[in-house]
Design a protein around this motif. Structure first.
Motif, PDB file in Angstrom:
ATOM      1  N   PRO A  50      39.009   4.532  29.316  1.00 53.06           N
ATOM      2  CA  PRO A  50      38.462   4.505  27.950  1.00 53.06           C
ATOM      3  C   PRO A  50      37.421   3.406  27.741  1.00 53.06           C
ATOM      4  N   ASN A  51      37.641   2.231  28.340  1.00 55.25           N
ATOM      5  CA  ASN A  51      36.676   1.145  28.160  1.00 55.25           C
ATOM      6  C   ASN A  51      35.360   1.418  28.884  1.00 55.25           C
ATOM      7  N   THR A  52      35.404   2.203  29.959  1.00 54.91           N
ATOM      8  CA  THR A  52      34.162   2.614  30.617  1.00 54.91           C
ATOM      9  C   THR A  52      33.296   3.406  29.646  1.00 54.91           C
ATOM     10  N   LEU A  53      33.920   4.362  28.967  1.00 57.52           N
ATOM     11  CA  LEU A  53      33.186   5.201  28.019  1.00 57.52           C
ATOM     12  C   LEU A  53      32.689   4.387  26.829  1.00 57.52           C
ATOM     13  N   GLU A  54      33.498   3.446  26.376  1.00 55.27           N
ATOM     14  CA  GLU A  54      33.079   2.589  25.257  1.00 55.27           C
ATOM     15  C   GLU A  54      31.838   1.791  25.642  1.00 55.27           C
ATOM     16  N   ILE A  55      31.831   1.242  26.844  1.00 51.11           N
ATOM     17  CA  ILE A  55      30.682   0.469  27.319  1.00 51.11           C
ATOM     18  C   ILE A  55      29.439   1.348  27.396  1.00 51.11           C
ATOM     19  N   ILE A  56      29.587   2.539  27.957  1.00 53.94           N
ATOM     20  CA  ILE A  56      28.436   3.444  28.086  1.00 53.94           C
ATOM     21  C   ILE A  56      27.857   3.777  26.724  1.00 53.94           C
ATOM     22  N   ALA A  76      36.090   2.795  37.720  1.00 51.89           N
ATOM     23  CA  ALA A  76      35.903   2.569  36.283  1.00 51.89           C
ATOM     24  C   ALA A  76      34.881   1.494  35.957  1.00 51.89           C
ATOM     25  N   ASN A  77      34.519   0.653  36.934  1.00 52.48           N
ATOM     26  CA  ASN A  77      33.631  -0.480  36.655  1.00 52.48           C
ATOM     27  C   ASN A  77      32.205  -0.022  36.392  1.00 52.48           C
ATOM     28  N   VAL A  78      31.491  -0.806  35.608  1.00 48.49           N
ATOM     29  CA  VAL A  78      30.139  -0.441  35.179  1.00 48.49           C
ATOM     30  C   VAL A  78      29.136  -1.462  35.702  1.00 48.49           C
ATOM     31  N   HIS A  79      28.111  -0.971  36.383  1.00 49.77           N
ATOM     32  CA  HIS A  79      26.982  -1.807  36.802  1.00 49.77           C
ATOM     33  C   HIS A  79      25.879  -1.651  35.754  1.00 49.77           C
ATOM     34  N   ILE A  80      25.507  -2.748  35.126  1.00 45.86           N
ATOM     35  CA  ILE A  80      24.446  -2.716  34.117  1.00 45.86           C
ATOM     36  C   ILE A  80      23.156  -3.220  34.751  1.00 45.86           C
ATOM     37  N   LEU A  81      22.157  -2.361  34.792  1.00 43.97           N
ATOM     38  CA  LEU A  81      20.875  -2.666  35.425  1.00 43.97           C
ATOM     39  C   LEU A  81      19.820  -2.929  34.358  1.00 43.97           C
ATOM     40  N   TYR A  82      19.008  -3.969  34.579  1.00 42.47           N
ATOM     41  CA  TYR A  82      17.944  -4.269  33.613  1.00 42.47           C
ATOM     42  C   TYR A  82      16.901  -5.179  34.256  1.00 42.47           C
ATOM     43  N   PRO A  83      15.646  -5.106  33.761  1.00 42.41           N
ATOM     44  CA  PRO A  83      14.574  -5.902  34.355  1.00 42.41           C
ATOM     45  C   PRO A  83      14.644  -7.369  33.952  1.00 42.41           C
ATOM     46  N   GLU A  84      14.118  -8.200  34.801  1.00 46.25           N
ATOM     47  CA  GLU A  84      14.091  -9.652  34.581  1.00 46.25           C
ATOM     48  C   GLU A  84      13.474 -10.021  33.242  1.00 46.25           C
ATOM     49  N   ASN A  85      12.385  -9.348  32.864  1.00 52.17           N
ATOM     50  CA  ASN A  85      11.667  -9.745  31.646  1.00 52.17           C
ATOM     51  C   ASN A  85      12.387  -9.349  30.355  1.00 52.17           C
ATOM     52  N   GLU A  86      13.555  -8.699  30.465  1.00 52.04           N
ATOM     53  CA  GLU A  86      14.335  -8.351  29.272  1.00 52.04           C
ATOM     54  C   GLU A  86      15.707  -9.029  29.258  1.00 52.04           C
ATOM     55  N   LYS A  87      15.946  -9.915  30.224  1.00 58.81           N
ATOM     56  CA  LYS A  87      17.285 -10.503  30.356  1.00 58.81           C
ATOM     57  C   LYS A  87      17.677 -11.349  29.163  1.00 58.81           C
ATOM     58  N   ASP A  88      16.712 -12.017  28.516  1.00 59.71           N
ATOM     59  CA  ASP A  88      17.041 -12.906  27.403  1.00 59.71           C
ATOM     60  C   ASP A  88      17.531 -12.142  26.183  1.00 59.71           C
ATOM     61  N   GLU A  89      17.205 -10.859  26.100  1.00 59.04           N
ATOM     62  CA  GLU A  89      17.715 -10.030  25.014  1.00 59.04           C
ATOM     63  C   GLU A  89      18.968  -9.260  25.441  1.00 59.04           C
ATOM     64  N   ILE A  90      19.000  -8.839  26.691  1.00 55.67           N
ATOM     65  CA  ILE A  90      20.092  -7.963  27.145  1.00 55.67           C
ATOM     66  C   ILE A  90      21.358  -8.741  27.491  1.00 55.67           C
ATOM     67  N   TYR A  91      21.246  -9.878  28.167  1.00 47.86           N
ATOM     68  CA  TYR A  91      22.470 -10.557  28.592  1.00 47.86           C
ATOM     69  C   TYR A  91      23.312 -11.051  27.400  1.00 47.86           C
ATOM     70  N   PRO A  92      22.705 -11.586  26.333  1.00 53.71           N
ATOM     71  CA  PRO A  92      23.535 -11.934  25.170  1.00 53.71           C
ATOM     72  C   PRO A  92      24.282 -10.728  24.593  1.00 53.71           C
ATOM     73  N   PHE A  93      23.635  -9.558  24.601  1.00 54.10           N
ATOM     74  CA  PHE A  93      24.320  -8.345  24.149  1.00 54.10           C
ATOM     75  C   PHE A  93      25.531  -8.043  25.039  1.00 54.10           C
ATOM     76  N   ILE A  94      25.360  -8.197  26.350  1.00 54.32           N
ATOM     77  CA  ILE A  94      26.474  -7.966  27.278  1.00 54.32           C
ATOM     78  C   ILE A  94      27.627  -8.922  26.958  1.00 54.32           C
ATOM     79  N   GLN A  95      27.304 -10.184  26.761  1.00 53.03           N
ATOM     80  CA  GLN A  95      28.338 -11.186  26.491  1.00 53.03           C
ATOM     81  C   GLN A  95      29.059 -10.925  25.173  1.00 53.03           C
ATOM     82  N   GLU A  96      28.285 -10.574  24.154  1.00 57.95           N
ATOM     83  CA  GLU A  96      28.856 -10.438  22.806  1.00 57.95           C
ATOM     84  C   GLU A  96      29.539  -9.092  22.578  1.00 57.95           C
TER      85      GLU A  96
END
Length: 360
Positions: free
Chosen positions: A289-295, A317-337
């Motif tokens: 269920p948490n895999t689907l929630e993350i997606i 069940a684990n999720v690999h989140i892929l994203y470009p370097e130039n968007e990490k400052d916006e994306i990683y806080p979202f991952i954490q929060e």
């Protein structure tokens, strides 16, 4: 290239003892291989990002017997502790590669191995572990035959690693590796992985992979069982054809830096892998269920933010989140929060694209 290429020449040197250490990374497939023929030959080609932080370090010590043994002789230590329960898998690997490494029964080996990630983390260590061992054995063969070229060394290391774990063939080099014969990829082979031979846009050269550990338990179904379920699968041939087409499609994506099309291919491949498991006999649902929630949260955030975050999945069940370097400052806080709370005990690994194994 034929299998006979990897049969050993007569060794020119005599080596009594020594040690060698290799650190080899894991990898994450963008185009998935699922289903294999005899001798670890893939039913379809795949392409992967080599990772950097998730790696296995293996030290191989070897001492020559006074006389050749009738069987393999080795001790195995994992994280400093003797692990006899790992020995059958290593013994099977040595049997598979014996005809390509004629010295295996000449030596007693001590194999000391450790992972940069917890063994119980839910990250498959077969790719990094088997590739690290294959590289150590190849280093000994190069001692016995010093004229071996670096190119042949890498090809044979990938060839041997494949016989331990198919995906291990993609962990020798980086940063993008193709394994499996593909009509539109020059030099591609079912026998070993090759460095992706075409243009790659700068945006893909420092990509991030944040791995969310949703379920750190033992896999519900082993990779070997999962691959075997593709035999007589009602959708197998369509899947294999799809993988070929997607590997062709992703070539222009990688060249042009088309992130929207990259996302469409990579996420579709991940979901197709799981769809094949859900429609096999017996059938499995590997997502939690948490895999689907993350997606779903990734999809919502991508739509609202305009960023190019996307996910891929292995057979779990684990999720690999892929994203470009130039968007990490916006994306990683979202991952954490928003996403880490769906991980088991909040565990996640911050990784990025890597450039292959390194000799210590």
């Amino acid at each position: 290239m034929e299998i006979t290429t990897f049969l050993p020449q007569a060794y020119t040197e005599n080596i009594d003892n020594g040690t060698v250490t290799w650190k080899s990374p894991s990898n994450i497939a963008l185009i998935k291989y699922w289903g294999k023929k005899e001798d670890q030959i893939p039913q379809n080609p795949s392409i992967s990002f080599t990772l950097d932080a998730c790696a296995t370090t293996t030290k191989l010590s070897y001492k020559k017997h006074a006389e050749k043994n009738d069987d393999f002789s080795f001790d195995l230590f994992f994280e400093g502790k003797q692990k006899d329960d790992f020995k059958p898998k290593i013994n099977t690997f040595l049997k598979r590669v014996e005809s390509y490494l004629l010295f295996l029964k000449d030596y007693h080996f001590t194999i000391e191995t450790s992972n940069s990630f917890p063994h119980s983390s839910g990250i498959a260590s077969s790719a990094s572990g088997m590739s690290a061992l294959a590289l150590c054995l190849m280093s000994l063969e190069k001692e016995l035959n010093p004229t071996m070229t670096d190119e042949f060394f890498n090809q044979k290391a990938s060839f041997l690693a494949r016989l331990g774990s198919g995906s291990a063939s993609r962990s020798i080099e980086g940063d993008l590796i193709v394994w499996g014969t593909h009509e539109d990829t020059i030099g591609s082979s079912d026998l070993f992985g090759i460095k992706y031979p075409y243009k790659v846009h700068e945006v893909f050269k420092n990509y991030h992979d944040t791995i969310l550990l949703v379920d750190k338990g033992e896999k519900q179904v082993s990779s070997t069982v999962g691959h075997n379920l593709m035999h007589n699968h009602p959708f197998a041939e369509q899947r294999f054809a799809q993988a070929h087409k997607n590997l062709t499609k992703i070539q222009s994506v990688l060249a042009d830096g088309d992130l929207d099309e990259f996302i469409a291919i990579v996420e579709s491949e991940a979901l197709t892998l799981h769809a094949m498991m859900m429609t096999s006999m017996p059938y499995f649902i590997l997502m939690k269920p948490n895999t689907l929630e993350i997606i779903n949260r990734i999809w919502k955030f991508r739509q609202e933010s305009g960023t190019h975050i996307c996910f891929t999945l292995d057979a779990g069940a684990n999720v690999h989140i892929l994203y470009p370097e130039n968007e990490k400052d916006e994306i990683y806080p979202f991952i954490q929060e928003e996403l880490v709370k769906f991980c088991q005990n909040g565990h996640h690994i911050c990784d990025r694209i890597g450039f292959g194994a390194k000799k210590a």
